[in-house]
Design a protein around this motif. Sequence first.
Motif: not given
Lengths: 313, 472
Positions: A184, A192-194, A198, A206, B210, B213, B405-406, B408-409, B412-413, B416-417, B459-462
Amino acid sequence: MKILAHPETKVVLALLALLGLLELGTRALETRLSKDVAHLRSVPAAAARFQSAPKETLRVLILGNSLSRCGLDRAVLAAGLKEKLGREVVIEALTPDGSRVEEWLYGYRRYFDQNQAQPDVILLGTARLHLTDNPPAVDKLAAFYVSRPDLSGYLKDYARDVESASLALTARTSMLFAHRARVQPLVFYNLVPGYTETVQGINAQRAKSAAAHMKGASAPPLTCAAFDRLLSTAQASGTKVIVVTIPLPDEYVIPEEVAKTAQAHQTPIVLFGQQLRLPDTAFPDAYHLSETGASDFTRQLLEPLVPLLSTFR
Amino acid sequence: MWFNSFGFWLFFVLMITVYARLQHRGQNLWLLAGSYFFYGCFDWRFLSLILFCTLLNFWTGLRIADATEGRERRRWLALSLVLSLLLLGVFKYLGFFTHEAARVLSWMGIDGSPWIIELALPAGISFFTFHALSYTIDIYRKHTQVCRSFVDYALFISFFPQLVAGPIGRSTQLLPQMENPRPKCDAVRFREGLYLVLSGLFLKVVIADNMAWLASHIFSALPETLGGLEVLLGIYAFAFQIYGDFAGYSAIACGTALWMGFELMTNFRRPYFATDPRDFWQRWHISLSTWLRDYLYIPLGGNRGGAWATNRNLWVTMVLGGLWHGAAWTFVIWGAIHGLWLVCHRLLVGDQKRREGRSSSAVSFLKWIVTFHLVCLTWLAFRADSLDQALALLGRLGTGWTLTDFAQTSLSLMIFFVGPWMLFEAWLEHRRDDVAVTKIAWPLRAVFYAYLVLMLLFFPPPVPAEFIYFRF
């Protein structure tokens, strides 16, 4: 054979075959996929070098993480010790990224102590909280550090519930499972940009809210059971342990519990966290020492180290 | 013991291995013991609560069935309703109401803090209470036969796949499956069960966790630090989180039950492909919406009292449905908005859909986009910690539409997911078949499952998150 005629049996077998192939692939390629794994897989060879070293040679094991790997210049250390002690020196290291005392304890026991490859001296490189107990990643530890004889005791100590024990045993059985967490970050940090920014932002937020949440609440007391066990293991085979605090950009103090545990085992602590002032340029990533910084630090380390080792034969 | 834990699957393997070797009576006893063990793993103290709820409704069910006079039947039903709802009220709503009472008292200058009572919320209390109530109401209405075997009835209430987060079973559909021998797990059941379990795990572990968060970040940050695009993407993330979480749980529940020969109600049918609010509620948490329709909306009068009464009944049902989700004003407001939306839709469209038949593709697409976004906006009220936060985030939607940035992320995620899964659901929607995957050639199915399994593995979650609906 009738069961094989069912399409779903074929689906399940195809899935199992795929996972089997990936398992084989992971085992074959793991050292190319990760520098850390390549390092861990090279440790048995390091232990073998200790075994084959002549008796009069001083065998030194650096136990730590990336702070020690970047912070201790092995060439400077070897040359300095050889010159000052008048003995041949063999230096090996077990310094995986992000490791702490739990990894060092089980890694040392598995690769060195239980293989009769004990060094004469362990230089235990640490910063403020690497020697205090911390719940480890049970799967990572089980897969890469814990030896077979230690497994049941390890499960009893660290994987007391069904979930942790299952996680540990699955990681121990399957390298594909043990390495799964590497995929991952590899994909996201690169594609993944950013993503990096992030994750850092969210982690900072947190940490801030966790700190606010903890404000006023009493922190759990620090304990050093794994450190204590590491010292006992080393001393049982006559190995001397010297704790070396690795410099960081900011000063830090070793917790009292660590000092007390070391004292109980008559283990010296060479303190640099508080005393050594290195310029910020010595820390290019604001955490690890640069090559020049490491050479400077190692030269300074020789001063207190040599008297400690000269009494040791 | 979460469905996405090793512990659950070890438990399930043990359960099904022994289960397959037993006769019907033994199977029920074994499942009952396993279900109580499963519930006890959440909090053993609340076993007495589920036992009390079971005994109460089993006994009142017998009394209702044996009573000859209508008045007596009503009395026993009232006892069942009052005590069951009291149980739910005490554990789920007492804290909320005492807190609100204390606020009112404080506003009047009286220190109200001693009024506040906080009790631990038993897992799945709303589910098993509704489960039990459906039985006594059905007995009263003579829609179902009384169950005279305590073991069968207790299993109906506590059947572990659906115990803590549904689907909410109905006595007419599920109780006969407890009382009669069930079919063995044949090739078809195994195939459908495998699809449901794998897709359920994917929805929970890969999509919901995923997205969790990303959504949490938006709802824990100060609203003034967020831009409009970030808030919008955070709301999308929560929309997919709650869908993946709940639909995933339901799918695993249906799949594991199917392997044991039980057929549970389908709880989700691609809700984000709905084209209007009524369509949405026919696809989202179907077991709850049909429960509310049959046991609340219809007893309130349904559509029998003219347009005004129908709309009132609809709105009240949705408000109470919102309150069922949790003891907070945000849930009430969420229910009220959905109620209002349904009423408006009913007033504007009426039965037009039936008259006009299918809309053109462009109109359907537009209706889908509008419905999806309105559903997402209602999630804002559902997820927010307070009404103030919901309004503040809503206000931020009109500002700062920059690709941070957030943002974009998140984007993208999500691509993807969630993207591949939504394409898959679009295909299911096109086929109008919930289990279309089980009907394609096995090599294609193997490729699809390989994708699910590899995503689950890599790809389990963080940070793993618990199932949201356990709290309801």
